[in-house]
Design a protein around this motif. Structure first.
Motif, short mmCIF file in Angstrom:
data_model
loop_
_atom_site.label_atom_id
_atom_site.label_comp_id
_atom_site.label_asym_id
_atom_site.label_seq_id
_atom_site.Cartn_x
_atom_site.Cartn_y
_atom_site.Cartn_z
N ASP A 67 -22.30 -11.98 4.58
CA ASP A 67 -21.44 -13.01 3.98
C ASP A 67 -20.41 -12.43 3.02
O ASP A 67 -19.68 -13.18 2.37
CB ASP A 67 -22.26 -14.11 3.30
CG ASP A 67 -23.25 -13.57 2.28
OD1 ASP A 67 -23.20 -12.38 1.96
OD2 ASP A 67 -24.09 -14.37 1.81
N ALA A 68 -20.30 -11.10 2.95
CA ALA A 68 -19.23 -10.47 2.16
C ALA A 68 -18.93 -9.10 2.75
O ALA A 68 -19.86 -8.35 3.10
CB ALA A 68 -19.62 -10.34 0.69
N ILE A 69 -17.65 -8.79 2.89
CA ILE A 69 -17.22 -7.47 3.37
C ILE A 69 -16.34 -6.84 2.29
O ILE A 69 -15.41 -7.48 1.78
CB ILE A 69 -16.43 -7.57 4.68
CG1 ILE A 69 -17.30 -8.17 5.80
CG2 ILE A 69 -15.92 -6.19 5.11
CD1 ILE A 69 -16.54 -8.38 7.11
N VAL A 70 -16.63 -5.59 1.97
CA VAL A 70 -15.79 -4.83 1.04
C VAL A 70 -15.29 -3.59 1.77
O VAL A 70 -16.08 -2.69 2.11
CB VAL A 70 -16.56 -4.41 -0.22
CG1 VAL A 70 -15.61 -3.67 -1.19
CG2 VAL A 70 -17.20 -5.61 -0.91
N LEU A 71 -13.99 -3.56 2.06
CA LEU A 71 -13.39 -2.34 2.60
C LEU A 71 -13.10 -1.38 1.45
O LEU A 71 -12.54 -1.80 0.43
CB LEU A 71 -12.08 -2.65 3.33
CG LEU A 71 -12.14 -3.34 4.69
CD1 LEU A 71 -10.73 -3.45 5.26
CD2 LEU A 71 -13.05 -2.59 5.64
N VAL A 72 -13.49 -0.13 1.63
CA VAL A 72 -13.31 0.87 0.58
C VAL A 72 -12.34 1.94 1.07
O VAL A 72 -12.48 2.47 2.17
CB VAL A 72 -14.65 1.53 0.19
CG1 VAL A 72 -14.44 2.55 -0.91
CG2 VAL A 72 -15.65 0.48 -0.25
N ASP A 73 -11.37 2.26 0.22
CA ASP A 73 -10.41 3.31 0.52
C ASP A 73 -10.55 4.42 -0.50
O ASP A 73 -10.48 4.17 -1.71
CB ASP A 73 -8.98 2.75 0.49
CG ASP A 73 -7.93 3.78 0.87
OD1 ASP A 73 -8.27 4.75 1.57
OD2 ASP A 73 -6.76 3.62 0.47
N GLY A 74 -10.75 5.63 -0.03
CA GLY A 74 -10.68 6.80 -0.92
C GLY A 74 -9.22 7.17 -1.09
O GLY A 74 -8.61 7.75 -0.21
N GLY A 75 -8.65 6.80 -2.24
CA GLY A 75 -7.21 6.83 -2.44
C GLY A 75 -6.71 5.40 -2.54
O GLY A 75 -7.50 4.46 -2.62
N THR A 76 -5.40 5.22 -2.50
CA THR A 76 -4.83 3.87 -2.66
C THR A 76 -3.79 3.51 -1.61
O THR A 76 -3.09 2.51 -1.76
CB THR A 76 -4.19 3.72 -4.06
OG1 THR A 76 -3.23 4.77 -4.23
CG2 THR A 76 -5.23 3.79 -5.17
N ASP A 77 -3.67 4.31 -0.55
CA ASP A 77 -2.59 4.03 0.39
C ASP A 77 -2.80 2.74 1.19
O ASP A 77 -1.85 2.20 1.75
CB ASP A 77 -2.30 5.21 1.32
CG ASP A 77 -3.51 5.72 2.07
OD1 ASP A 77 -4.63 5.23 1.81
OD2 ASP A 77 -3.36 6.63 2.90
N ILE A 78 -4.01 2.21 1.21
CA ILE A 78 -4.23 0.92 1.86
C ILE A 78 -3.48 -0.20 1.15
O ILE A 78 -3.21 -1.25 1.72
CB ILE A 78 -5.74 0.58 1.93
CG1 ILE A 78 -6.00 -0.53 2.96
CG2 ILE A 78 -6.30 0.22 0.56
CD1 ILE A 78 -7.46 -0.79 3.25
N LEU A 79 -3.09 0.03 -0.11
CA LEU A 79 -2.35 -0.96 -0.89
C LEU A 79 -0.85 -0.96 -0.58
O LEU A 79 -0.12 -1.82 -1.06
CB LEU A 79 -2.55 -0.73 -2.39
CG LEU A 79 -4.00 -0.80 -2.88
CD1 LEU A 79 -4.07 -0.47 -4.38
CD2 LEU A 79 -4.62 -2.16 -2.61
N CYS A 80 -0.40 0.01 0.21
CA CYS A 80 1.02 0.06 0.58
C CYS A 80 1.33 -1.01 1.62
O CYS A 80 0.58 -1.18 2.59
CB CYS A 80 1.38 1.43 1.13
SG CYS A 80 1.28 2.76 -0.09
N ARG A 81 2.46 -1.72 1.45
CA ARG A 81 2.77 -2.81 2.38
C ARG A 81 3.69 -2.38 3.51
O ARG A 81 3.90 -3.12 4.47
CB ARG A 81 3.37 -3.98 1.63
CG ARG A 81 4.74 -3.75 1.03
CD ARG A 81 5.27 -5.01 0.39
NE ARG A 81 6.71 -4.95 0.17
CZ ARG A 81 7.47 -6.02 -0.06
NH1 ARG A 81 6.91 -7.22 -0.09
NH2 ARG A 81 8.75 -5.91 -0.24
N GLY A 82 4.28 -1.17 3.40
CA GLY A 82 5.06 -0.65 4.52
C GLY A 82 6.47 -0.24 4.19
O GLY A 82 7.08 0.54 4.93
N ASP A 83 7.04 -0.77 3.08
CA ASP A 83 8.43 -0.42 2.75
C ASP A 83 8.50 0.55 1.58
O ASP A 83 9.57 0.76 1.01
CB ASP A 83 9.24 -1.68 2.44
CG ASP A 83 8.72 -2.43 1.22
OD1 ASP A 83 7.60 -2.13 0.74
OD2 ASP A 83 9.43 -3.34 0.74
#
Length: 322
Positions: A131-147
């Protein structure tokens, strides 16, 4: 959108997960990313929450005996799982967890497109009643939106983001550990902070949470990373090595592997901080996620991200002014 009562007295990350009975913590970017979720998993286990682990794998999973495959896209890796592949972070972590007397199955996904990876997540959600999913990123590039001026290594991260965005579970979060590490891959972290501010305005930022260096979670995380480095001496995790050093209070050019020889590292306390956001809010801000929606293989994802980056006008990067 995750709903919870915000309070300074309770970290929003844990407030958002407080009602969850069974949490899936999954490494979004492949390799050793799941290790960045280990401090969170340890804290939740200690609180009595049922936690399951998963990871997008870079190992040659096809070499693993078919008995370990619980679906076409999911391998249940245990301490007893063997493979001739020398690079096997999921197996290394499973053995370390078993040695600590902790739940030790690590579910592994092969590199996939959004549609096929979503099938893998749905299978686990149904099988484990998540009932809960936490995606974990080592670093922060998953926060980039593309531009952004540079988007790091987005293929696995954004595939994971797109896959989970299409799944209906009550709580979906993304948390990042290792702020600053992706500068090596061209990420401008002023732009990352700008993205976090935009998410905060939209109610999608759950704040930052430091891992106390003297905590049980920190000590066990450092042990796990050291164990992984010993198990994979030719290719230890550069990301988790820096995070572990930061969690231990080290600073500056802390060299721990010849893989970083010739580079000047900047280990610092910000690397030991979880930055957490609402997954659906983050997905809504990604400028090219719609292009990846109907992908089934990794090569499709790569090609479509490259095409988008060739078309987009990037934001001008700025240096951190302080």
């Amino acid at each position: 959108m995750t709903d919870f009562a915000a309070s300074l007295a309770t970290p929003p990350l844990f407030a958002a997960l407080s009602s969850a009975r069974r949490v899936l913590i999954a490494g979004a970017g492949g390799g050793f990313d799941i290790y960045a979720g280990l401090p969170l998993a340890l804290a939740l286990w200690n609180n009595g929450t049922e936690v399951h682990l998963a990871n997008l794998s870079f190992s040659e999973l096809e070499l693993i005996d078919r008995d370990a495959w619980i679906s076409d896209q999911v391998v249940a890796v245990t301490a007893a799982t063997t493979t001739p592949d020398w690079y096997f972070p999921e197996g290394t972590l499973a053995r370390w967890l078993a040695g600590q007397g902790l739940p030790s199955t690590v579910h592994a996904f092969p590199p996939l497109g959004v549609q096929t990876l979503r099938e893998a997540y749905r299978f686990l959600v149904d099988r484990l009643d998540i009932d809960a999913i936490v995606l974990v990123d080592g670093g922060t590039d998953i926060l980039c939106r593309g531009d952004e001026n540079g988007v790091g290594t987005p293929v696995e991260d954004i595939t994971s983001l797109g896959a989970v965005a299409g799944i209906d579970v009550p709580v979906k979060l993304v948390t990042c550990l290792g702020f600053g590490i992706d500068a090596y891959h061209g990420v401008n972290h002023v732009q990352v902070l700008e993205n976090l501010a935009a998410l905060d305005r939209e109610g999608g930022y759950l704040g930052a949470l430091s891992i106390p260096g003297a905590s049980r979670e920190a000590a066990l995380y450092r042990e796990a990373v050291a164990d992984a480095q010993a198990a994979t001496p030719d290719r230890p995790s550069i990301v988790n090595g820096q995070i572990a050093a930061a969690v231990g209070g080290e600073f500056g050019d802390v060299q721990f592997t010849r893989r970083t020889s010739g580079s000047t590292l900047f280990v610092n306390p910000l690397m030991a901080v979880y930055f957490t956001v609402d997954l659906d809010r983050l997905a809504a801000r990604c400028l090219y996620l719609d292009r990846l929606e109907n992908t089934v293989g990794r090569r499709q994802v790569i090609t479509r991200i490259e095409a988008f980056r060739n078309e987009v006008t990037v934001r001008i990067p700025r240096a951190y002014p302080h």
